[in-house]
Design a protein around this motif. Sequence first.
Motif, PDB file in Angstrom:
ATOM      1  N   GLU A  71       0.848  -1.188   0.000  1.00  0.00           N
ATOM      2  CA  GLU A  71       0.000   0.000   0.000  1.00  0.00           C
ATOM      3  C   GLU A  71       0.877   1.229   0.000  1.00  0.00           C
ATOM      4  O   GLU A  71       1.886   1.287   0.714  1.00  0.00           O
ATOM      5  CB  GLU A  71      -0.904   0.010   1.232  1.00  0.00           C
ATOM      6  N   SER A  73       1.645   4.799   1.211  1.00  0.00           N
ATOM      7  CA  SER A  73       1.264   5.642   2.340  1.00  0.00           C
ATOM      8  C   SER A  73       0.670   6.943   1.804  1.00  0.00           C
ATOM      9  O   SER A  73       0.873   7.311   0.640  1.00  0.00           O
ATOM     10  CB  SER A  73       2.494   5.951   3.203  1.00  0.00           C
ATOM     11  N   LEU A  74      -0.033   7.657   2.652  1.00  0.00           N
ATOM     12  CA  LEU A  74      -0.602   8.946   2.264  1.00  0.00           C
ATOM     13  C   LEU A  74       0.505   9.891   1.810  1.00  0.00           C
ATOM     14  O   LEU A  74       0.350  10.606   0.809  1.00  0.00           O
ATOM     15  CB  LEU A  74      -1.391   9.543   3.426  1.00  0.00           C
ATOM     16  N   GLU A  75       1.635   9.853   2.491  1.00  0.00           N
ATOM     17  CA  GLU A  75       2.781  10.697   2.115  1.00  0.00           C
ATOM     18  C   GLU A  75       3.253  10.364   0.696  1.00  0.00           C
ATOM     19  O   GLU A  75       3.509  11.261  -0.114  1.00  0.00           O
ATOM     20  CB  GLU A  75       3.930  10.501   3.102  1.00  0.00           C
ATOM     21  N   ASN A  76       3.354   9.073   0.383  1.00  0.00           N
ATOM     22  CA  ASN A  76       3.792   8.676  -0.962  1.00  0.00           C
ATOM     23  C   ASN A  76       2.761   9.038  -2.019  1.00  0.00           C
ATOM     24  O   ASN A  76       3.121   9.464  -3.120  1.00  0.00           O
ATOM     25  CB  ASN A  76       4.107   7.176  -1.010  1.00  0.00           C
ATOM     26  N   GLN A 126       8.271  -0.786   4.489  1.00  0.00           N
ATOM     27  CA  GLN A 126       8.513  -1.023   5.908  1.00  0.00           C
ATOM     28  C   GLN A 126       7.639  -2.171   6.395  1.00  0.00           C
ATOM     29  O   GLN A 126       6.553  -2.402   5.860  1.00  0.00           O
ATOM     30  CB  GLN A 126       8.188   0.239   6.718  1.00  0.00           C
TER      31      GLN A 126
END
Length: 149
Positions: A71, A73-76, A126
């Motif tokens: 998934e 991340s929101l940051e990515n 991660q």
Amino acid sequence: MTQYNDMNTTEEQMVKETYTFHKGIPGFEELKSFDLQQHDEVFSLFSSVEEPAVAFVTVNPFDFHPDYEFELSLENVEDLGVTDPGDVEVRCIVTLHDDIRNATANLLAPIVFNKQKKWGKQIVLQNTEYKTKHALWRDEDSLNKDGDI
């Protein structure tokens, strides 16, 4: 995130596309512009525009590991400017050996592309069991793909 490729290579797929990596890629943070060009139906070349000697062979990981998933991340998602999951393309760097059957893919650090905005980012996953060396070919049948490097 899952993705499948149609294994029919066309001239359109051979086109070189240039992507901006705002933060570079790990180990090459100063390089911001990279080309992605399909080589054949299996392999593509990911190379720096600023330093052409910095180049990597890549594959669509889903062609070899259909269960591969992660998934963003929101940051990515924000870094890549993704608004439509259909705009996302994924490649993994390959390590080639004298015997192509020993080739491995780095599933731990996929390169994710926003095809619409022409932005990219290499992401180090991660809390995963993925490693930097996963065998591409696990059996003789999958060796029949037309990959020539």
